[in-house]
Design an enzyme around this catalytic site. Structure first.
Site, mmCIF file in Angstrom:
data_model
loop_
_atom_site.group_PDB
_atom_site.id
_atom_site.type_symbol
_atom_site.label_atom_id
_atom_site.label_comp_id
_atom_site.label_asym_id
_atom_site.label_seq_id
_atom_site.Cartn_x
_atom_site.Cartn_y
_atom_site.Cartn_z
ATOM 1 N N LYS A 69 0.837 -1.209 0.000
ATOM 2 C CA LYS A 69 0.000 0.000 0.000
ATOM 3 C C LYS A 69 0.873 1.261 0.000
ATOM 4 O O LYS A 69 0.677 2.179 -0.796
ATOM 5 C CB LYS A 69 -0.927 0.015 1.213
ATOM 6 N N ASP B 35 -6.311 1.148 1.058
ATOM 7 C CA ASP B 35 -6.299 1.346 2.514
ATOM 8 C C ASP B 35 -7.666 0.944 3.059
ATOM 9 O O ASP B 35 -8.498 0.399 2.329
ATOM 10 C CB ASP B 35 -5.941 2.798 2.860
#
Length: 220
Positions: free
Chosen positions: A121, A139
């Protein structure tokens, strides 16, 4: 599950709601962004933005983080969750940048992921925001919105969510979509109290319709 056409329609609505959506972490260069994203793990951007102005004033380059003691760096980021671990990772990744990349932040996701404290991420955010590489960073907001809207399945893991979004959304829209989904999740389709009753996507959102039915049943 929403079709590609429905996903496009949903994204148009979200784009109308949040046309200015962009990375909310304060930074002026790729290195500051990298540090800010590492600090933001399991913590709000707003909290990170309170700490980084002082931090970036004090530490300008990887060498500065390497030279400071672990204890001092911990004190500087103490108000952020998991600060001990994050201080350790920041010192380690700064060392790697000096040894492997001449003190510069690498541009590819694979190279970024080789750094301490940088998962998929974080690498996607840095590659996308700092270097304009098409990427969708998943996220908690992106995951929640994608599942609620039925773009992905509830049982999908983070990697599967990312892959489904990449399949259903044109590549040139990835970075923009990532920010818009975050804003939509952060300010509208919130974890605890999503604003289904005023949501322009209610007619295509099974989750929202279920919630509204439950509310009506309770108040009816």
């Amino acid at each position: 599950m929403l079709t590609k056409t429905q996903v496009q329609e949903a994204l148009l609505h979200i784009g109308d709601m949040f046309p200015e959506a962009e990375c909310e972490l304060t930074h002026t260069n790729p290195f500051e962004l990298l540090i800010a994203v590492v600090l933001s793990a399991q913590c709000t951007d707003a909290l990170v933005n309170k700490v980084t102005p002082g931090l970036f004033e004090k530490y300008k380059k990887p060498e500065d983080y390497v030279e400071v003691s672990q204890e001092e760096l911990e004190q500087d980021i103490r108000s952020i969750g998991l600060y001990r671990n994050k201080a350790k990772n920041i010192k380690k990744l700064s060392q790697s940048l000096i040894e492997q990349y001449n003190g510069k932040v690498p541009q590819t996701r694979e190279e970024l992921m080789s750094l301490a404290g940088v998962g998929r991420k974080t690498a996607n955010v840095v590659a996308s925001v700092a270097f304009h590489t098409p990427a969708i960073a998943v996220d908690t907001h992106v995951e929640r919105v994608s599942k609620r809207l039925g773009i992905c399945r509830w049982k999908d893991n983070v990697r599967e969510v990312e892959e489904t979004l990449m399949k259903k959304i044109p590549k040139e829209q990835w970075a923009q979509t990532h920010h818009r989904l975050i804003f939509f999740g952060r300010y509208h389709c919130k974890a605890k109290s999503p604003q289904c009753h005023i949501c322009p996507l209610l007619d295509m959102c099974r989750e929202g319709q279920k919630r509204m039915k439950k509310q009506e049943a309770r108040h009816g």
